[in-house]
Design a protein around this motif. Sequence first.
Motif, PDB file in Angstrom:
ATOM      1  N   GLN A  99       0.833  -1.213   0.000  1.00 54.33           N
ATOM      2  CA  GLN A  99       0.000   0.000   0.000  1.00 54.33           C
ATOM      3  C   GLN A  99       0.862   1.255   0.000  1.00 54.33           C
ATOM      4  N   LEU A 100       1.967   1.181   0.722  1.00 54.96           N
ATOM      5  CA  LEU A 100       2.839   2.350   0.842  1.00 54.96           C
ATOM      6  C   LEU A 100       3.711   2.567  -0.392  1.00 54.96           C
ATOM      7  N   ARG A 101       3.805   1.557  -1.253  1.00 54.17           N
ATOM      8  CA  ARG A 101       4.602   1.673  -2.482  1.00 54.17           C
ATOM      9  C   ARG A 101       3.739   1.232  -3.671  1.00 54.17           C
ATOM     10  N   PRO A 102       2.661   1.959  -3.953  1.00 56.68           N
ATOM     11  CA  PRO A 102       1.682   1.509  -4.956  1.00 56.68           C
ATOM     12  C   PRO A 102       2.210   1.491  -6.381  1.00 56.68           C
ATOM     13  N   ASP A 103       3.293   2.186  -6.669  1.00 56.45           N
ATOM     14  CA  ASP A 103       3.793   2.250  -8.039  1.00 56.45           C
ATOM     15  C   ASP A 103       4.887   1.225  -8.324  1.00 56.45           C
ATOM     16  N   ARG A 104       5.180   0.357  -7.356  1.00 56.52           N
ATOM     17  CA  ARG A 104       6.221  -0.654  -7.547  1.00 56.52           C
ATOM     18  C   ARG A 104       5.596  -2.041  -7.537  1.00 56.52           C
ATOM     19  N   ARG A 105       6.230  -2.983  -8.217  1.00 57.34           N
ATOM     20  CA  ARG A 105       5.599  -4.283  -8.412  1.00 57.34           C
ATOM     21  C   ARG A 105       6.470  -5.469  -8.009  1.00 57.34           C
ATOM     22  N   VAL A 106       7.635  -5.249  -7.415  1.00 59.86           N
ATOM     23  CA  VAL A 106       8.524  -6.358  -7.081  1.00 59.86           C
ATOM     24  C   VAL A 106       8.634  -6.527  -5.575  1.00 59.86           C
ATOM     25  N   VAL A 107       8.433  -7.753  -5.119  1.00 54.81           N
ATOM     26  CA  VAL A 107       8.725  -8.143  -3.737  1.00 54.81           C
ATOM     27  C   VAL A 107       9.963  -9.026  -3.800  1.00 54.81           C
ATOM     28  N   LEU A 108      11.001  -8.639  -3.098  1.00 59.06           N
ATOM     29  CA  LEU A 108      12.278  -9.360  -3.149  1.00 59.06           C
ATOM     30  C   LEU A 108      12.455 -10.215  -1.902  1.00 59.06           C
ATOM     31  N   SER A 109      12.746 -11.497  -2.110  1.00 55.59           N
ATOM     32  CA  SER A 109      13.035 -12.400  -0.999  1.00 55.59           C
ATOM     33  C   SER A 109      14.191 -13.306  -1.409  1.00 55.59           C
ATOM     34  N   ASP A 110      14.477 -14.299  -0.576  1.00 57.15           N
ATOM     35  CA  ASP A 110      15.579 -15.203  -0.909  1.00 57.15           C
ATOM     36  C   ASP A 110      15.193 -16.656  -0.709  1.00 57.15           C
ATOM     37  N   SER A 111      16.015 -17.524  -1.267  1.00 59.57           N
ATOM     38  CA  SER A 111      15.720 -18.956  -1.247  1.00 59.57           C
ATOM     39  C   SER A 111      15.935 -19.574   0.125  1.00 59.57           C
ATOM     40  N   GLU A 126       5.426  -9.153  -8.829  1.00 60.85           N
ATOM     41  CA  GLU A 126       6.354 -10.272  -8.994  1.00 60.85           C
ATOM     42  C   GLU A 126       7.037 -10.572  -7.666  1.00 60.85           C
ATOM     43  N   LEU A 127       7.038 -11.836  -7.283  1.00 61.05           N
ATOM     44  CA  LEU A 127       7.854 -12.275  -6.153  1.00 61.05           C
ATOM     45  C   LEU A 127       9.184 -12.739  -6.718  1.00 61.05           C
ATOM     46  N   ARG A 128      10.225 -11.999  -6.461  1.00 62.03           N
ATOM     47  CA  ARG A 128      11.554 -12.302  -7.000  1.00 62.03           C
ATOM     48  C   ARG A 128      12.396 -12.945  -5.902  1.00 62.03           C
ATOM     49  N   VAL A 129      12.825 -14.169  -6.120  1.00 63.13           N
ATOM     50  CA  VAL A 129      13.564 -14.934  -5.117  1.00 63.13           C
ATOM     51  C   VAL A 129      14.983 -15.169  -5.623  1.00 63.13           C
ATOM     52  N   VAL A 130      15.957 -14.725  -4.846  1.00 62.27           N
ATOM     53  CA  VAL A 130      17.369 -14.872  -5.213  1.00 62.27           C
ATOM     54  C   VAL A 130      18.089 -15.641  -4.115  1.00 62.27           C
ATOM     55  N   ALA A 131      19.315 -16.041  -4.362  1.00 64.75           N
ATOM     56  CA  ALA A 131      20.121 -16.699  -3.340  1.00 64.75           C
ATOM     57  C   ALA A 131      20.396 -15.711  -2.209  1.00 64.75           C
ATOM     58  N   PRO A 132      20.537 -16.194  -0.966  1.00 62.71           N
ATOM     59  CA  PRO A 132      20.758 -15.278   0.156  1.00 62.71           C
ATOM     60  C   PRO A 132      21.927 -14.323  -0.047  1.00 62.71           C
ATOM     61  N   GLU A 133      23.005 -14.823  -0.628  1.00 54.45           N
ATOM     62  CA  GLU A 133      24.179 -13.976  -0.808  1.00 54.45           C
ATOM     63  C   GLU A 133      24.001 -12.943  -1.918  1.00 54.45           C
ATOM     64  N   ASP A 134      22.928 -13.074  -2.712  1.00 51.62           N
ATOM     65  CA  ASP A 134      22.696 -12.143  -3.812  1.00 51.62           C
ATOM     66  C   ASP A 134      21.652 -11.080  -3.491  1.00 51.62           C
ATOM     67  N   VAL A 135      21.134 -11.081  -2.278  1.00 48.78           N
ATOM     68  CA  VAL A 135      20.045 -10.159  -1.938  1.00 48.78           C
ATOM     69  C   VAL A 135      20.467  -8.708  -2.095  1.00 48.78           C
ATOM     70  N   GLU A 136      21.582  -8.353  -1.515  1.00 47.00           N
ATOM     71  CA  GLU A 136      21.974  -6.936  -1.529  1.00 47.00           C
ATOM     72  C   GLU A 136      22.078  -6.399  -2.952  1.00 47.00           C
ATOM     73  N   ALA A 137      22.695  -7.180  -3.832  1.00 47.53           N
ATOM     74  CA  ALA A 137      22.863  -6.725  -5.210  1.00 47.53           C
ATOM     75  C   ALA A 137      21.542  -6.651  -5.953  1.00 47.53           C
ATOM     76  N   ALA A 138      20.546  -7.389  -5.505  1.00 51.60           N
ATOM     77  CA  ALA A 138      19.252  -7.437  -6.197  1.00 51.60           C
ATOM     78  C   ALA A 138      18.306  -6.332  -5.759  1.00 51.60           C
ATOM     79  N   ILE A 139      18.674  -5.558  -4.760  1.00 60.98           N
ATOM     80  CA  ILE A 139      17.789  -4.490  -4.277  1.00 60.98           C
ATOM     81  C   ILE A 139      17.902  -3.293  -5.221  1.00 60.98           C
TER      82      ILE A 139
END
Length: 396
Positions: free
Chosen positions: A98-110, A132-145
């Motif tokens: 709700q607070l970010r209505p113009d964005r569509r990606v939720v980032l999480s990790d495996s 989109e729920l985007r799931v990356v490896a834990p070590e790749d989270v920072e770079a994926a933000i």
Amino acid sequence: MTDFTATRARFDLPDGIVYLDGNSLGPLPRDAAHRIARTVTDEWGGQLITAWNRAGWMDQPARLGDRIARLVGAAPGTVVVGDTLSLKVTQCLAAALQLRPDRRVVLSDSGNFPSDLYMAQGLLAALGQGHELRVVAPEDVEAAIGPEVAALMLTEVDYRTGRKHDMAALTAKAHDVGALAIWDLAHSAGALPVDLTGTGADFAAGCTYKFLNGGPGAPAFVYVAPDHQHVAPLLSGWLGHEAPFAFDPDYRPGPGISRMRVGTPPVLQMAALEAALDIFDTVDMQALRARSQHLGDRLIAAVEARCPNVTLASPRDPEARGSQISFRHPEGYAVMQALIARGVVGDFRAPDILRFGITPLYIGEAEIDRAAETLADILDTAAWDRPEYKHRAAVT
């Protein structure tokens, strides 16, 4: 200083058991049975429905929330107890979107707990807005933000390996790109110091039946930073209403964190949780963390010295892990069943992980040493290689 001999005496542990599964279900606090009995007989039995007021049942979620807030670095009035962790994660994610209505990606990790991912998948599908729920490896989270991310949704401590995310750094990176940070504290609360306020976390949720020792089915808790408490919750339940007993047909959200309440609070479970939190009133979380790291290092050293057929799955650096140690073995399930049969209780996580919770409130060096010795003997003698240890039960 924390007296860990005294805290151990406050748990009712079976004789002869080394309990290294408090990261899945904490043991029984000695005072819990009395507290529940008093709630049943004196309050429910003696006061009947008037206990909602006279015994303070209706306000208990907020009181418990403030007690948990101290353990997770949150201000009074920012945490409330009730419902389940899956529901609370869903509430947090819905509010963030709700607070970010113009964005569509939720980032999480495996490494996130699967239920969090399931709830996110269901919510995003129900919204039907192309998220989109985007799931990356834990070590790749920072770079994926990146700037397309609406919310970062992570479990601070990986339930399998114990790998610990840097909450402060990842929250700061999320904020740098305009995203919000949601933290699952299931394997953090009661296990290590957490600083939700200091790190600037936007939302958090956690359970109380693991390291907080609230008992099976104990309710979850949710944290909402003060700046976000104006958001109307997705689950607009009766007890999150501004005036539940006005029986207004239209929902009006309650003030502050109270609007995150949904259903009727589980009074008997909260009585047990009260008794568990009494123990934490005597605990310094920094001392608990230091003791946990020491015991974890001791377990790693002992197992690696005697068990060449297992591989460390947890970070070796104690600062990079939570309060558990995990090892890999191709017959991990059978090995764990053999350990349990000998009174050393950990658990198994697919596909091959032996998981041991390190809980200094009731675990010391003697228990760590016995666990390592028992594991070594089981592996040296192949005692795990028996049909009864390979039969998969419903709960692993």
